[in-house]
Design a protein around this motif. Sequence first.
Motif, PDB file in Angstrom:
ATOM      1  N   PHE A  31      -3.165   6.431  -7.352  1.00 35.10           N
ATOM      2  CA  PHE A  31      -2.190   5.522  -6.395  1.00 35.10           C
ATOM      3  C   PHE A  31      -1.585   6.661  -5.251  1.00 35.10           C
ATOM      4  CE2 PHE A  31       2.371   5.117  -5.890  1.00 35.10           C
ATOM      5  CZ  PHE A  31       2.234   3.517  -5.289  1.00 35.10           C
ATOM      6  N   VAL A  32      -1.117   7.683  -5.792  1.00 36.66           N
ATOM      7  CA  VAL A  32      -0.609   8.715  -4.766  1.00 36.66           C
ATOM      8  C   VAL A  32      -1.476   9.333  -3.715  1.00 36.66           C
ATOM      9  CG1 VAL A  32       0.312  10.900  -4.421  1.00 36.66           C
ATOM     10  CG2 VAL A  32       1.424   9.549  -6.572  1.00 36.66           C
ATOM     11  N   LYS A  33      -2.761   9.519  -4.108  1.00 34.94           N
ATOM     12  CA  LYS A  33      -3.960   9.782  -3.275  1.00 34.94           C
ATOM     13  C   LYS A  33      -4.054   8.650  -2.096  1.00 34.94           C
ATOM     14  CE  LYS A  33      -8.522  12.043  -2.997  1.00 34.94           C
ATOM     15  NZ  LYS A  33      -9.514  12.740  -3.817  1.00 34.94           N
ATOM     16  N   SER A  34      -4.414   7.460  -2.604  1.00 33.83           N
ATOM     17  CA  SER A  34      -4.811   6.259  -1.936  1.00 33.83           C
ATOM     18  C   SER A  34      -3.439   5.739  -0.899  1.00 33.83           C
ATOM     19  CB  SER A  34      -5.377   5.467  -2.637  1.00 33.83           C
ATOM     20  OG  SER A  34      -6.539   5.750  -3.360  1.00 33.83           O
ATOM     21  N   GLU A  35      -2.518   5.538  -1.731  1.00 35.16           N
ATOM     22  CA  GLU A  35      -1.512   4.774  -0.763  1.00 35.16           C
ATOM     23  C   GLU A  35      -0.190   5.740  -0.360  1.00 35.16           C
ATOM     24  OE1 GLU A  35      -1.914   1.868  -0.692  1.00 35.16           O
ATOM     25  OE2 GLU A  35      -3.497   1.815  -2.082  1.00 35.16           O
TER      26      GLU A  35
ATOM     27  N   ASN B 228       7.627   6.330   5.558  1.00 32.55           N
ATOM     28  CA  ASN B 228       8.843   5.428   6.051  1.00 32.55           C
ATOM     29  C   ASN B 228       8.850   4.160   5.350  1.00 32.55           C
ATOM     30  OD1 ASN B 228       6.523   3.374   6.748  1.00 32.55           O
ATOM     31  ND2 ASN B 228       6.241   4.555   8.769  1.00 32.55           N
ATOM     32  N   ALA B 229       9.670   3.120   5.436  1.00 32.72           N
ATOM     33  CA  ALA B 229      10.120   1.871   4.595  1.00 32.72           C
ATOM     34  C   ALA B 229       8.866   1.119   4.564  1.00 32.72           C
ATOM     35  CB  ALA B 229      11.302   1.149   5.000  1.00 32.72           C
ATOM     36  N   ALA B 230       8.075   0.778   5.433  1.00 30.51           N
ATOM     37  CA  ALA B 230       6.877  -0.191   5.459  1.00 30.51           C
ATOM     38  C   ALA B 230       5.966   0.430   4.606  1.00 30.51           C
ATOM     39  CB  ALA B 230       6.465  -0.245   7.072  1.00 30.51           C
ATOM     40  N   THR B 231       5.801   1.585   4.684  1.00 27.51           N
ATOM     41  CA  THR B 231       4.553   2.263   4.079  1.00 27.51           C
ATOM     42  C   THR B 231       5.040   2.234   2.370  1.00 27.51           C
ATOM     43  OG1 THR B 231       3.857   3.865   5.654  1.00 27.51           O
ATOM     44  CG2 THR B 231       3.408   4.430   3.378  1.00 27.51           C
ATOM     45  N   GLN B 232       6.286   2.314   1.988  1.00 32.94           N
ATOM     46  CA  GLN B 232       6.760   2.294   0.702  1.00 32.94           C
ATOM     47  C   GLN B 232       6.534   0.888   0.150  1.00 32.94           C
ATOM     48  OE1 GLN B 232      10.488   4.211  -0.420  1.00 32.94           O
ATOM     49  NE2 GLN B 232      10.319   5.679   1.419  1.00 32.94           N
ATOM     50  N   ALA B 233       7.101   0.072   1.090  1.00 32.38           N
ATOM     51  CA  ALA B 233       6.993  -1.418   0.512  1.00 32.38           C
ATOM     52  C   ALA B 233       5.382  -1.988   0.314  1.00 32.38           C
ATOM     53  CB  ALA B 233       7.695  -2.467   1.788  1.00 32.38           C
ATOM     54  N   GLU B 234       4.641  -1.630   1.125  1.00 36.70           N
ATOM     55  CA  GLU B 234       3.046  -1.657   0.993  1.00 36.70           C
ATOM     56  C   GLU B 234       2.623  -0.961  -0.339  1.00 36.70           C
ATOM     57  OE1 GLU B 234      -0.445  -3.318   1.533  1.00 36.70           O
ATOM     58  OE2 GLU B 234       1.391  -3.836   2.538  1.00 36.70           O
ATOM     59  N   ALA B 235       3.066   0.174  -0.548  1.00 35.89           N
ATOM     60  CA  ALA B 235       2.650   0.937  -1.617  1.00 35.89           C
ATOM     61  C   ALA B 235       3.067   0.252  -2.884  1.00 35.89           C
ATOM     62  CB  ALA B 235       3.107   2.397  -1.445  1.00 35.89           C
ATOM     63  N   GLN B 236       4.331  -0.208  -2.820  1.00 34.27           N
ATOM     64  CA  GLN B 236       4.636  -1.217  -4.277  1.00 34.27           C
ATOM     65  C   GLN B 236       3.986  -2.074  -4.420  1.00 34.27           C
ATOM     66  OE1 GLN B 236       7.972  -0.406  -6.031  1.00 34.27           O
ATOM     67  NE2 GLN B 236       6.666  -1.730  -7.178  1.00 34.27           N
ATOM     68  N   LYS B 237       3.384  -3.222  -3.467  1.00 31.58           N
ATOM     69  CA  LYS B 237       2.724  -4.120  -3.609  1.00 31.58           C
ATOM     70  C   LYS B 237       1.274  -3.699  -4.155  1.00 31.58           C
ATOM     71  CE  LYS B 237       4.592  -6.786   0.579  1.00 31.58           C
ATOM     72  NZ  LYS B 237       4.148  -7.315   1.820  1.00 31.58           N
ATOM     73  N   GLN B 238       0.831  -2.504  -3.766  1.00 31.54           N
ATOM     74  CA  GLN B 238      -0.384  -2.258  -4.365  1.00 31.54           C
ATOM     75  C   GLN B 238      -0.633  -1.590  -5.664  1.00 31.54           C
ATOM     76  OE1 GLN B 238      -3.316  -2.865  -2.548  1.00 31.54           O
ATOM     77  NE2 GLN B 238      -2.377  -3.677  -0.864  1.00 31.54           N
ATOM     78  N   MET B 239       0.569  -1.303  -6.350  1.00 28.67           N
ATOM     79  CA  MET B 239       0.703  -0.776  -7.755  1.00 28.67           C
ATOM     80  C   MET B 239       0.153  -1.507  -8.700  1.00 28.67           C
ATOM     81  SD  MET B 239       4.386   0.941  -7.748  1.00 28.67           S
ATOM     82  CE  MET B 239       4.404   1.901  -9.067  1.00 28.67           C
ATOM     83  N   GLN B 240       0.072  -2.757  -8.699  1.00 29.68           N
ATOM     84  CA  GLN B 240      -0.345  -3.620  -9.463  1.00 29.68           C
ATOM     85  C   GLN B 240      -2.219  -3.309  -9.675  1.00 29.68           C
ATOM     86  OE1 GLN B 240      -0.221  -7.664  -8.967  1.00 29.68           O
ATOM     87  NE2 GLN B 240      -0.590  -7.600  -6.454  1.00 29.68           N
TER      88      GLN B 240
END
Length: 446
Positions: A263-267, A295-307
Amino acid sequence: MNIKEFFDEVRAYFDMQADRNDEQTIIKQISNGVTFRGSKLWVLIFAILIASLGLNVNSTAVIVGAMLISPLMGPIIGMGLAVGTNDLDLLRRAVKNYSVATVFSVLTATIYFFISPLGEAQSELLARTSPTLYDVLIAFCGGGAGIVALCTRDRGNVIPGVAIATALMPPLCTAGYGLATGHLLYFLGAFYLFFINTVFIALATYFGVRILGFHKHEFVSAWRERRAHRILTAIVVVTMIPAAVMTVSIVRKSFFEHNVRRFVKSELNQSGTQVISNSVEGRTLRIVAVGREINAATQAEAQKQMQHYGLGEYKLAIIQGAQTDSLLQLNNQISQMSTTREADRQQLVELSAQTALLTEQLQGYVQYEELASTLRPELKVLFPQVRSLSLSPVNEVQRDTMAPRHYVAALVSTDGGRRLSAADLTKLREWLQARVGDDSLVVVER
């Protein structure tokens, strides 16, 4: 060649009867190795001291050397042979000497760690406190190799290899460390690992003896024979259950850590940013990053991809700070801490990142204060009509855009309310830009 001839030829490769030693010679040799008296007991004590020293200074080579000279395998293989041949007299002697060896080993290690000035648990020692199902497999395979080697004429260097692989000495030393330092869980975990090795080396010996067709001593009754086999089966099952539970826990943790790394490496991988640690607190995945801000946008997108990484039930929390030499040095130091301090290590890394960020922000204000004081003598000569000068960083948020504007503001006031001419104002701005080193400087006249 037909199928029968093919399997006969394959079976010939695995036939152990060809180079098998005489049965009575094997039994006599194993029986002689059961006894712990005199020089053999002293060798065991010295081996325990060597292994304890190796664990204390975290030296793998010293630990391996101690395992090579340890005579602990004797009574364990003797117990397996006794059960396999129904020899109750040999079983009693093996259990008695095994108990004597265990007590003296733990006592020696306890005394050593009690007087040793090096009290911190090293990684080699901690590795012997959490047995798993893999230790069961290692002990069983090692015991199988040991009995096969003992039953052959040319045994080579198999027995020393079995002693190293099954690692009987370090768990006993770790159990002594647990008693000496009052860590009951260390003692229980290490002694359980030693018990696992004992049971499954003996079990492998039992199966080896039966496969090789050793002659059995006759029990007084068939009922006693069945009872003995039931007791042996119960011991094996009870020993395996905790190890299996621990193994499942370790495997789950390994899968989770692998998913976090992916997750960290990809997102969260971006140029100028380095993720230095991650930890889980409750249902929150905390990521500590230094360098360029995520930035906040990248963090929000990463949160969506966690599943997609099996982390859907976790909330992402990113702690960011500037990457300074002191922070990297601190991270390298705390990364070498013992695994028993993992929670403290994670918390220290996060606090260090926050401190670095706050220090950087504070430095931005302090440096302009110091620069304004430095410019005062020059200002008095170049612009005598200017009474005061203030410098500060400014983050301006505009109504029609989300991105803030960053610049340095120079606030000046003049004597008697006289305003600076356009030429003097331009000259002042150019001089301040040259001295401050920031092209975005804005002069505001009061």
